[in-house]
Design a protein around this motif. Structure first.
Motif, PDB file in Angstrom:
ATOM      1  N   GLU A  20       0.830  -1.206   0.000  1.00  0.00           N
ATOM      2  CA  GLU A  20       0.000   0.000   0.000  1.00  0.00           C
ATOM      3  C   GLU A  20       0.870   1.263   0.000  1.00  0.00           C
ATOM      4  O   GLU A  20       0.596   2.230  -0.717  1.00  0.00           O
ATOM      5  CB  GLU A  20      -0.919   0.015   1.227  1.00  0.00           C
ATOM      6  N   CYS A  21       1.933   1.246   0.797  1.00  0.00           N
ATOM      7  CA  CYS A  21       2.800   2.424   0.881  1.00  0.00           C
ATOM      8  C   CYS A  21       3.587   2.625  -0.420  1.00  0.00           C
ATOM      9  O   CYS A  21       3.833   3.769  -0.834  1.00  0.00           O
ATOM     10  CB  CYS A  21       3.740   2.305   2.079  1.00  0.00           C
ATOM     11  N   GLU A  22       3.989   1.538  -1.055  1.00  0.00           N
ATOM     12  CA  GLU A  22       4.665   1.667  -2.344  1.00  0.00           C
ATOM     13  C   GLU A  22       3.725   2.270  -3.388  1.00  0.00           C
ATOM     14  O   GLU A  22       4.131   3.104  -4.202  1.00  0.00           O
ATOM     15  CB  GLU A  22       5.180   0.299  -2.803  1.00  0.00           C
ATOM     16  N   ARG A  23       2.455   1.855  -3.357  1.00  0.00           N
ATOM     17  CA  ARG A  23       1.460   2.430  -4.277  1.00  0.00           C
ATOM     18  C   ARG A  23       1.256   3.919  -3.993  1.00  0.00           C
ATOM     19  O   ARG A  23       1.192   4.747  -4.906  1.00  0.00           O
ATOM     20  CB  ARG A  23       0.118   1.710  -4.142  1.00  0.00           C
ATOM     21  N   LEU A  24       1.147   4.258  -2.704  1.00  0.00           N
ATOM     22  CA  LEU A  24       0.946   5.652  -2.323  1.00  0.00           C
ATOM     23  C   LEU A  24       2.129   6.507  -2.765  1.00  0.00           C
ATOM     24  O   LEU A  24       1.954   7.604  -3.308  1.00  0.00           O
ATOM     25  CB  LEU A  24       0.757   5.751  -0.807  1.00  0.00           C
ATOM     26  N   GLU A  25       3.343   5.992  -2.538  1.00  0.00           N
ATOM     27  CA  GLU A  25       4.544   6.741  -2.914  1.00  0.00           C
ATOM     28  C   GLU A  25       4.548   7.062  -4.411  1.00  0.00           C
ATOM     29  O   GLU A  25       4.866   8.185  -4.824  1.00  0.00           O
ATOM     30  CB  GLU A  25       5.781   5.931  -2.531  1.00  0.00           C
ATOM     31  N   LYS A  26       4.169   6.096  -5.238  1.00  0.00           N
ATOM     32  CA  LYS A  26       4.139   6.317  -6.691  1.00  0.00           C
ATOM     33  C   LYS A  26       3.075   7.341  -7.074  1.00  0.00           C
ATOM     34  O   LYS A  26       3.284   8.164  -7.975  1.00  0.00           O
ATOM     35  CB  LYS A  26       3.883   4.991  -7.408  1.00  0.00           C
ATOM     36  N   LEU A  27       1.931   7.304  -6.391  1.00  0.00           N
ATOM     37  CA  LEU A  27       0.874   8.274  -6.683  1.00  0.00           C
ATOM     38  C   LEU A  27       1.286   9.695  -6.293  1.00  0.00           C
ATOM     39  O   LEU A  27       0.839  10.667  -6.919  1.00  0.00           O
ATOM     40  CB  LEU A  27      -0.404   7.892  -5.927  1.00  0.00           C
ATOM     41  N   LEU A  28       2.119   9.809  -5.255  1.00  0.00           N
ATOM     42  CA  LEU A  28       2.524  11.135  -4.773  1.00  0.00           C
ATOM     43  C   LEU A  28       3.697  11.719  -5.545  1.00  0.00           C
ATOM     44  O   LEU A  28       3.914  12.937  -5.520  1.00  0.00           O
ATOM     45  CB  LEU A  28       2.870  11.061  -3.283  1.00  0.00           C
ATOM     46  N   GLU A  29       4.465  10.875  -6.231  1.00  0.00           N
ATOM     47  CA  GLU A  29       5.657  11.351  -6.949  1.00  0.00           C
ATOM     48  C   GLU A  29       5.361  12.486  -7.925  1.00  0.00           C
ATOM     49  O   GLU A  29       6.071  13.506  -7.922  1.00  0.00           O
ATOM     50  CB  GLU A  29       6.344  10.186  -7.661  1.00  0.00           C
ATOM     51  N   PRO A  30       4.336  12.371  -8.796  1.00  0.00           N
ATOM     52  CA  PRO A  30       4.076  13.476  -9.735  1.00  0.00           C
ATOM     53  C   PRO A  30       3.710  14.789  -9.043  1.00  0.00           C
ATOM     54  O   PRO A  30       3.895  15.862  -9.607  1.00  0.00           O
ATOM     55  CB  PRO A  30       2.896  12.956 -10.578  1.00  0.00           C
ATOM     56  N   ARG A  31       3.189  14.690  -7.827  1.00  0.00           N
ATOM     57  CA  ARG A  31       2.816  15.890  -7.064  1.00  0.00           C
ATOM     58  C   ARG A  31       3.972  16.418  -6.228  1.00  0.00           C
ATOM     59  O   ARG A  31       3.830  17.418  -5.514  1.00  0.00           O
ATOM     60  CB  ARG A  31       1.616  15.566  -6.170  1.00  0.00           C
ATOM     61  N   LYS A  32       5.109  15.735  -6.298  1.00  0.00           N
ATOM     62  CA  LYS A  32       6.318  16.115  -5.535  1.00  0.00           C
ATOM     63  C   LYS A  32       6.037  16.177  -4.030  1.00  0.00           C
ATOM     64  O   LYS A  32       6.551  17.037  -3.306  1.00  0.00           O
ATOM     65  CB  LYS A  32       6.893  17.445  -6.041  1.00  0.00           C
ATOM     66  N   ILE A  33       5.201  15.251  -3.547  1.00  0.00           N
ATOM     67  CA  ILE A  33       4.920  15.115  -2.114  1.00  0.00           C
ATOM     68  C   ILE A  33       5.630  13.857  -1.640  1.00  0.00           C
ATOM     69  O   ILE A  33       5.285  12.751  -2.071  1.00  0.00           O
ATOM     70  CB  ILE A  33       3.410  15.022  -1.836  1.00  0.00           C
ATOM     71  N   PRO A  34       6.628  13.987  -0.768  1.00  0.00           N
ATOM     72  CA  PRO A  34       7.389  12.793  -0.362  1.00  0.00           C
ATOM     73  C   PRO A  34       6.637  11.914   0.626  1.00  0.00           C
ATOM     74  O   PRO A  34       5.887  12.399   1.480  1.00  0.00           O
ATOM     75  CB  PRO A  34       8.650  13.379   0.280  1.00  0.00           C
ATOM     76  N   PHE A  35       6.848  10.611   0.480  1.00  0.00           N
ATOM     77  CA  PHE A  35       6.421   9.639   1.489  1.00  0.00           C
ATOM     78  C   PHE A  35       7.636   9.391   2.372  1.00  0.00           C
ATOM     79  O   PHE A  35       8.674   8.928   1.895  1.00  0.00           O
ATOM     80  CB  PHE A  35       5.950   8.339   0.830  1.00  0.00           C
ATOM     81  N   ARG A  36       7.533   9.670   3.681  1.00  0.00           N
ATOM     82  CA  ARG A  36       8.727   9.820   4.505  1.00  0.00           C
ATOM     83  C   ARG A  36       9.080   8.633   5.397  1.00  0.00           C
ATOM     84  O   ARG A  36      10.159   8.618   5.983  1.00  0.00           O
ATOM     85  CB  ARG A  36       8.584  11.078   5.361  1.00  0.00           C
ATOM     86  N   GLY A  37       8.201   7.641   5.547  1.00  0.00           N
ATOM     87  CA  GLY A  37       8.625   6.554   6.433  1.00  0.00           C
ATOM     88  C   GLY A  37       7.500   5.583   6.755  1.00  0.00           C
ATOM     89  O   GLY A  37       6.322   5.843   6.530  1.00  0.00           O
ATOM     90  N   PHE A  38       7.905   4.444   7.309  1.00  0.00           N
ATOM     91  CA  PHE A  38       6.999   3.332   7.647  1.00  0.00           C
ATOM     92  C   PHE A  38       7.369   2.845   9.032  1.00  0.00           C
ATOM     93  O   PHE A  38       8.517   2.466   9.273  1.00  0.00           O
ATOM     94  CB  PHE A  38       7.207   2.224   6.612  1.00  0.00           C
ATOM     95  N   CYS A  39       6.411   2.900   9.972  1.00  0.00           N
ATOM     96  CA  CYS A  39       6.681   2.448  11.335  1.00  0.00           C
ATOM     97  C   CYS A  39       5.834   1.208  11.653  1.00  0.00           C
ATOM     98  O   CYS A  39       4.615   1.288  11.700  1.00  0.00           O
ATOM     99  CB  CYS A  39       6.355   3.571  12.333  1.00  0.00           C
ATOM    100  N   TRP A  40       6.526   0.093  11.849  1.00  0.00           N
ATOM    101  CA  TRP A  40       5.864  -1.167  12.235  1.00  0.00           C
ATOM    102  C   TRP A  40       5.753  -1.147  13.761  1.00  0.00           C
ATOM    103  O   TRP A  40       6.744  -1.298  14.469  1.00  0.00           O
ATOM    104  CB  TRP A  40       6.692  -2.337  11.731  1.00  0.00           C
ATOM    105  N   TYR A  41       4.532  -0.974  14.265  1.00  0.00           N
ATOM    106  CA  TYR A  41       4.337  -0.668  15.685  1.00  0.00           C
ATOM    107  C   TYR A  41       5.032  -1.653  16.642  1.00  0.00           C
ATOM    108  O   TYR A  41       5.673  -1.242  17.610  1.00  0.00           O
ATOM    109  CB  TYR A  41       2.834  -0.579  15.988  1.00  0.00           C
ATOM    110  N   PRO A  42       4.942  -2.977  16.428  1.00  0.00           N
ATOM    111  CA  PRO A  42       5.530  -3.901  17.410  1.00  0.00           C
ATOM    112  C   PRO A  42       6.998  -4.226  17.144  1.00  0.00           C
ATOM    113  O   PRO A  42       7.499  -5.237  17.624  1.00  0.00           O
ATOM    114  CB  PRO A  42       4.666  -5.146  17.267  1.00  0.00           C
ATOM    115  N   PHE A  43       7.701  -3.365  16.410  1.00  0.00           N
ATOM    116  CA  PHE A  43       9.068  -3.685  15.998  1.00  0.00           C
ATOM    117  C   PHE A  43       9.975  -4.017  17.180  1.00  0.00           C
ATOM    118  O   PHE A  43      10.714  -4.990  17.177  1.00  0.00           O
ATOM    119  CB  PHE A  43       9.666  -2.518  15.198  1.00  0.00           C
ATOM    120  N   ILE A  44       9.938  -3.166  18.220  1.00  0.00           N
ATOM    121  CA  ILE A  44      10.814  -3.382  19.371  1.00  0.00           C
ATOM    122  C   ILE A  44      10.496  -4.719  20.055  1.00  0.00           C
ATOM    123  O   ILE A  44      11.396  -5.425  20.488  1.00  0.00           O
ATOM    124  CB  ILE A  44      10.655  -2.225  20.379  1.00  0.00           C
TER     125      ILE A  44
END
Length: 308
Positions: A284-308
């Motif tokens: 989903e985030c990869e799709r969002l990033e591609k949709l935002l590229e033409p608008r020059k709006i960066p996708f800045r990060g992905f936080c997996w809540y239970p990572f720690i």
């Protein structure tokens, strides 16, 4: 933290626990946080510092967000935090302010367990004032600061005509905090009347318009319960017609035109369920990033809540 670094992680959401640092009013015990942040600095892990995670205010602050001293007390704490750790440049001033205040003041399921619109409005005004004042202070103290505004992302959908007014109302409510701190709540705003009817006054609402805060990145927390569907009987759960994170995120991007992060996600269940969800959210985030590229709006990060 060493394991986190070995995994390749360089940017990490991290709490500065106000409730344990200022157990005694006016006295800050930095021992634990000094150790943790020193290790992070040595490992070159950049923290997104989170000084107020849900209800992590000190016990002496009776009533929490409803306490008249909340705004000033929190301002002093974050000012001391920024003074002690001047190298930290990324902050979430209040984590999930809308959802937290809703649970504390509207639904009554979190401390101080109050219910009703008037309690909610009283608290949300204090929370938004704290965000606005603390944000201005951080911008002044830290020239290159990044303010990452993190809240639960929501999308409300009516499944019958009678539910449409409520779904439309909640679709505006999800943007309440961002609109308020950005100075967007004028008399023309759809929620202006609701706020006045439930205890806000025009002078205080005008203060937000005259003192807009800055948001640099919109952080969105997305779970399977983030899309809410309604019929005449109330909430329909589980969702019948989920649209996914891309659809929900675009609602926020289109409204605020700011860089975006996925700042929490997870799902309960077997390990296989969790891994499937993780894979789905990456897609989903990869799709969002591609949709935002033409608008020059960066996708800045992905936080997996239970990572720690």
């Amino acid at each position: 933290l060493q394991l986190a670094k070995l995994s390749g992680l360089n940017l990490m959401r991290y709490s500065a626990p106000w409730h344990s640092i200022e157990k005694i009013k006016g006295f800050y015990d930095w021992t634990w946080l000094d150790n943790a942040l020193t290790i992070m600095k040595n490992l070159s892990i950049e923290p997104i510092l989170d000084p107020l995670h849900h209800t992590s205010f000190p016990r002496w602050l009776k009533g929490g967000f409803a306490n008249p001293e909340f705004v000033d007390s929190y301002f002093r704490f974050v000012a001391a935090l920024a003074e002690r750790y001047p190298w930290i440049r990324q902050y979430t001033v209040v984590n999930e302010p809308f959802v937290t205040t809703w649970f504390c003041g509207k639904e009554g399921v979190w401390y101080p367990f109050r219910k009703g619109n008037k309690n909610f409005v009283e608290m949300i005004l204090n929370v938004c004032e704290a965000i606005s004042r603390v944000s201005a202070m951080l911008v002044e103290k830290i020239p290159n600061v990044e303010l990452i505004h993190i809240d639960a992302s929501e999308q409300h959908r009516a499944l019958d005509r009678k539910s449409e007014p409520f779904a439309e109302f909640m679709s505006e409510m999800r943007f309440l905090v961002q609109d308020m701190i950005l100075g967007n709540i004028t008399e023309a705003h759809p929620l202006y009347g609701y706020l006045l009817e439930n205890g806000a006054d025009r002078e205080r609402l005008s203060w937000f318009v005259e003192n807009p805060a800055r948001i640099d990145i919109i952080g969105l927390d997305y779970y399977s319960h983030s899309e809410l569907e309604w019929n005449v009987k109330g909430r329909v759960y589980p969702n019948l017609y989920p649209e996914g994170f891309v659809s929900v995120a675009l609602d926020y991007v289109n409204r605020f035109n700011l860089p975006v992060m996925l700042t929490e996600t997870n799902i309960r269940g077997y390990v296989s369920d969790r891994i499937s969800w993780l894979k789905y959210m990456v897609e989903e985030c990869e799709r969002l990033e591609k949709l935002l590229e033409p608008r020059k709006i960066p996708f800045r990060g992905f936080c997996w809540y239970p990572f720690i």
